[in-house]
Design a protein around this motif. Sequence first.
Motif, mmCIF file in Angstrom:
data_model
loop_
_atom_site.group_PDB
_atom_site.id
_atom_site.type_symbol
_atom_site.label_atom_id
_atom_site.label_comp_id
_atom_site.label_asym_id
_atom_site.label_seq_id
_atom_site.Cartn_x
_atom_site.Cartn_y
_atom_site.Cartn_z
ATOM 1 N N ARG A 167 -9.039 -127.423 43.198
ATOM 2 C CA ARG A 167 -8.404 -126.194 42.735
ATOM 3 C C ARG A 167 -9.458 -125.130 42.460
ATOM 4 O O ARG A 167 -10.559 -125.445 41.985
ATOM 5 N N PRO A 168 -9.139 -123.869 42.718
ATOM 6 C CA PRO A 168 -10.108 -122.801 42.437
ATOM 7 C C PRO A 168 -10.448 -122.736 40.949
ATOM 8 O O PRO A 168 -9.586 -122.940 40.090
ATOM 9 N N VAL A 169 -11.698 -122.493 40.647
ATOM 10 C CA VAL A 169 -12.144 -122.314 39.273
ATOM 11 C C VAL A 169 -12.929 -121.009 39.182
ATOM 12 O O VAL A 169 -13.347 -120.443 40.182
ATOM 13 N N GLU A 170 -13.110 -120.562 37.973
ATOM 14 C CA GLU A 170 -13.843 -119.330 37.718
ATOM 15 C C GLU A 170 -15.328 -119.643 37.582
ATOM 16 O O GLU A 170 -15.724 -120.503 36.808
ATOM 17 N N VAL A 171 -16.151 -118.952 38.373
ATOM 18 C CA VAL A 171 -17.595 -119.086 38.223
ATOM 19 C C VAL A 171 -18.044 -118.078 37.177
ATOM 20 O O VAL A 171 -17.842 -116.872 37.331
ATOM 21 N N ARG A 172 -18.655 -118.571 36.112
ATOM 22 C CA ARG A 172 -19.020 -117.690 35.018
ATOM 23 C C ARG A 172 -20.233 -116.829 35.364
ATOM 24 O O ARG A 172 -21.208 -117.319 35.925
ATOM 25 N N ALA A 173 -20.132 -115.540 35.017
ATOM 26 C CA ALA A 173 -21.321 -114.700 34.994
ATOM 27 C C ALA A 173 -22.000 -115.025 33.673
ATOM 28 O O ALA A 173 -21.634 -114.491 32.619
ATOM 29 N N ILE A 174 -22.959 -115.931 33.703
ATOM 30 C CA ILE A 174 -23.471 -116.485 32.457
ATOM 31 C C ILE A 174 -24.262 -115.473 31.646
ATOM 32 O O ILE A 174 -24.566 -115.721 30.482
ATOM 33 N N ALA A 175 -24.558 -114.325 32.241
ATOM 34 C CA ALA A 175 -25.256 -113.291 31.475
ATOM 35 C C ALA A 175 -24.306 -112.544 30.547
ATOM 36 O O ALA A 175 -24.703 -112.096 29.472
ATOM 37 N N THR A 176 -23.041 -112.422 30.944
ATOM 38 C CA THR A 176 -22.144 -111.523 30.220
ATOM 39 C C THR A 176 -20.858 -112.158 29.722
ATOM 40 O O THR A 176 -20.267 -111.663 28.759
ATOM 41 N N MET A 177 -20.395 -113.235 30.360
ATOM 42 C CA MET A 177 -19.086 -113.779 30.019
ATOM 43 C C MET A 177 -19.173 -114.787 28.876
ATOM 44 O O MET A 177 -20.211 -115.414 28.665
ATOM 45 N N PRO A 178 -18.076 -114.960 28.096
ATOM 46 C CA PRO A 178 -18.069 -115.987 27.051
ATOM 47 C C PRO A 178 -18.310 -117.369 27.657
ATOM 48 O O PRO A 178 -17.852 -117.659 28.764
ATOM 49 N N LEU A 179 -19.029 -118.205 26.951
ATOM 50 C CA LEU A 179 -19.322 -119.556 27.412
ATOM 51 C C LEU A 179 -18.459 -120.531 26.632
ATOM 52 O O LEU A 179 -18.586 -120.651 25.410
ATOM 53 N N GLY A 180 -17.572 -121.224 27.348
ATOM 54 C CA GLY A 180 -16.579 -122.062 26.701
ATOM 55 C C GLY A 180 -17.165 -123.134 25.799
ATOM 56 O O GLY A 180 -16.571 -123.498 24.795
ATOM 57 N N GLY A 181 -18.319 -123.655 26.151
ATOM 58 C CA GLY A 181 -18.910 -124.718 25.360
ATOM 59 C C GLY A 181 -19.847 -124.236 24.282
ATOM 60 O O GLY A 181 -20.527 -125.038 23.634
ATOM 61 N N GLY A 182 -19.886 -122.924 24.065
ATOM 62 C CA GLY A 182 -20.760 -122.370 23.039
ATOM 63 C C GLY A 182 -22.085 -121.907 23.613
ATOM 64 O O GLY A 182 -22.464 -122.267 24.734
ATOM 65 N N GLU A 183 -22.806 -121.100 22.868
ATOM 66 C CA GLU A 183 -24.072 -120.567 23.367
ATOM 67 C C GLU A 183 -25.230 -120.808 22.402
ATOM 68 O O GLU A 183 -26.273 -120.170 22.506
ATOM 69 N N GLU A 184 -25.055 -121.735 21.463
ATOM 70 C CA GLU A 184 -26.179 -122.152 20.644
ATOM 71 C C GLU A 184 -27.186 -122.890 21.530
ATOM 72 O O GLU A 184 -26.808 -123.536 22.515
ATOM 73 N N PRO A 185 -28.490 -122.827 21.202
ATOM 74 C CA PRO A 185 -29.512 -123.439 22.070
ATOM 75 C C PRO A 185 -29.227 -124.901 22.419
ATOM 76 O O PRO A 185 -29.318 -125.294 23.589
ATOM 77 N N LEU A 186 -28.868 -125.729 21.405
ATOM 78 C CA LEU A 186 -28.634 -127.143 21.686
ATOM 79 C C LEU A 186 -27.413 -127.337 22.580
ATOM 80 O O LEU A 186 -27.396 -128.238 23.437
ATOM 81 N N GLU A 187 -26.381 -126.486 22.415
ATOM 82 C CA GLU A 187 -25.194 -126.594 23.272
ATOM 83 C C GLU A 187 -25.543 -126.262 24.711
ATOM 84 O O GLU A 187 -25.077 -126.911 25.655
ATOM 85 N N LEU A 188 -26.365 -125.231 24.922
ATOM 86 C CA LEU A 188 -26.809 -124.887 26.272
ATOM 87 C C LEU A 188 -27.640 -126.025 26.855
ATOM 88 O O LEU A 188 -27.494 -126.380 28.035
ATOM 89 N N TYR A 189 -28.515 -126.582 26.051
ATOM 90 C CA TYR A 189 -29.369 -127.689 26.514
ATOM 91 C C TYR A 189 -28.504 -128.849 26.999
ATOM 92 O O TYR A 189 -28.721 -129.410 28.076
ATOM 93 N N ARG A 190 -27.539 -129.216 26.162
ATOM 94 C CA ARG A 190 -26.690 -130.346 26.531
ATOM 95 C C ARG A 190 -25.898 -130.070 27.797
ATOM 96 O O ARG A 190 -25.724 -130.954 28.643
ATOM 97 N N ARG A 191 -25.394 -128.853 27.930
ATOM 98 C CA ARG A 191 -24.596 -128.538 29.113
ATOM 99 C C ARG A 191 -25.432 -128.655 30.386
ATOM 100 O O ARG A 191 -24.960 -129.130 31.415
ATOM 101 N N ILE A 192 -26.670 -128.208 30.322
ATOM 102 C CA ILE A 192 -27.553 -128.309 31.486
ATOM 103 C C ILE A 192 -27.916 -129.769 31.748
ATOM 104 O O ILE A 192 -27.897 -130.237 32.894
ATOM 105 N N ALA A 193 -28.238 -130.496 30.695
ATOM 106 C CA ALA A 193 -28.665 -131.888 30.853
ATOM 107 C C ALA A 193 -27.526 -132.796 31.281
ATOM 108 O O ALA A 193 -27.708 -133.708 32.096
#
Length: 671
Positions: free
Chosen positions: A606-632
């Motif tokens: 199914r089509p999904v939305e590709v986030r413009a990670i510079a400007t759009m809200p991040l569903g999983g949060g944007e705290e440093p540890l949350e970003l780290y976990r999402r990447i890892a």
Amino acid sequence: MIGRWSMSSSAWAAAALVAGLALGVTLASGDDEEERPPPFSAGSTVDEDLAELEAPVRERVRAEVKGAFGEPKAPKVPGGGEAFAPELLARGRAAYGTRRCADCHGPMGFADGPKAALVKPRPRDFSSSAFRYRSTRFGHPPMRSDLERFLERPHFAEAVPDAPERAALAAWVSWLSMRGWATKLLALLGSEDDLEDELLVATDVEFVVEMWRDAKSEVIAAEPPIYPDAGARRAAALRGRASFNSNEKGNCRSCHGTDGRARDIADDSARIDAWGRTIEIRDLATMPLGGGDRPIDLYWRISGGLYGTKMVGTIGYLEPSENWDLVAFLEALRADPEAFERPDAPETAPKDAPDPAPEDTFAELLRGPFAPFGPFDLTKLPDADRAAVLARATKALGDLDAPRLPAKGVPSLDPALIARGREAYAAGSCADCHGSEGFGNGYKAAIVKPRPRDFTSGAFRYRSTAIGGRPVPADIDRFLSRPHFAEAVADAEERAALGAFVAWLAMRGETLRGLARSAFEDEELDPDVADDVVADVAEIWTRAADGVVTAEPPTYASDGERAAAAARGRALFHDAAKGSCQGCHGTDGAATDVSNEKAWVDEWGRPVEVRAIATMPLGGGEEPLELYRRIAIGLSGTSMPGYGRGLEPAEIWDLVAYIQALRAGAKKDGR
């Protein structure tokens, strides 16, 4: 000023203003040299428009609107009439509250409800009168029947099954729209002097009411062609296909891709609406069409366009017969998506073609831990096996009326907490999207993007645990603390209870899937195998905490060190051998030049939305540890794998620094 225009100019004015919305254009008013926002101002609500006014002017606008349209507890429409009878509006208001329409559309229809951020496309702001699905010409409000017909769509039919209630709800939405639109127009007058002019005020109010009352006269006339045989219909479809792909005619392919398959979209701006938000481009061959797929629905949509998008309608440059050819093409495409990829394809499948074997259909439902969304279809099992599966699952986990934990239990869960969570689940209308049993099949599921989580699939996107793991209570609690849920679930204890119930739903659903798979593969449910399934599911949830990804954030001694980390992160972001993030998120995370086509679809196609990670809200949060976990860890169900094994922790932190720098720069620039 708009209020000074004669009523004979009003229809033109409305069309121009809505065109401004569709094309993202700001229009100037009358002879005024100063450029002013139209009442269809992109992204603004009535409250935002009023906030631009001085306090005395703002209060005067509100008073004039209240005098003309009343207030929610006592609504009225100038001129009244049976179409806007007070008792009909009162019933509509009650339905609006009972059916929780305000959760998405907001109490006054400004698209500012607590769940608005979850719905894609964004819920309609009724005050703009920019309704997408209409039978009327571009620039005009919908017919009441258009609104009622939309409420008959599958994702609303369960909520509003009664025709008189749909009619009342449509009347209430019309009132919200008229009231909001009139407020915007009066706000445009902008001064107490103009508001003192009774004729100006009355003209604006009358204009809005008449636009809605006269909608019937703006219905797009349509006379469907009669095809004498299949050959004539096929010829029309081929003409429509040529027009669809022609730069000089429809040129539909630039936004919808060749043959409407959304696979080679040339115009990237088609993915952005008039408010700058990313929207979904439909695969016209296979995806549900929000405005209906009857021939007349397709004709109206092609002719009248879709407000807020680049599709402005074909009236004026395509003949009615050419529009009907486009309809014929879309019908043929939806009947057989591959028909135009196979030159010698038959008109229809042979009548004696066998149906797919039930076993094959059921086996498809059983593939992998990330099974397709929707309830697990136990009806594919023989009656005896189905009863055995349900009985074994109920023995282990109870049912919705009496949920309990398996004998082994899960240390982080408590039966009393689960019971309280069930009440919160019902009170918060979670089932509207996620379904009563958590299968992601609620009646609103079709309009929520990304699709509501199917708790029974085990594929939770935002977790602190590694791929294949389940979320811990803190993960669910943290997600429920996000802005789009915070208003609905403000109490920490209620969030904990709701998280416990969601975990129980997931365990029960995973158990049902495992038991059904065993019964199907072995032709009966073996008691020992059933015990193993129950124990395995409980073990996965019991050991979830063992898989939590932990990391120690770096300490930057200076802004220069932080900038150096961000520079290294940017290099990784664009390095095809390392992160290669740009393939899915575009250069510098802007999502404007996504090269990996898989980024636009999820695990279920199914089509999904590709986030413009510079400007759009991040569903999983944007705290440093949350970003780290999402990447890892990655995001289950998407094309984003976890990079924890391929990158060093220091490299992941560099990516975090880069993303933070991107977002900080966007905020500084006002994006």
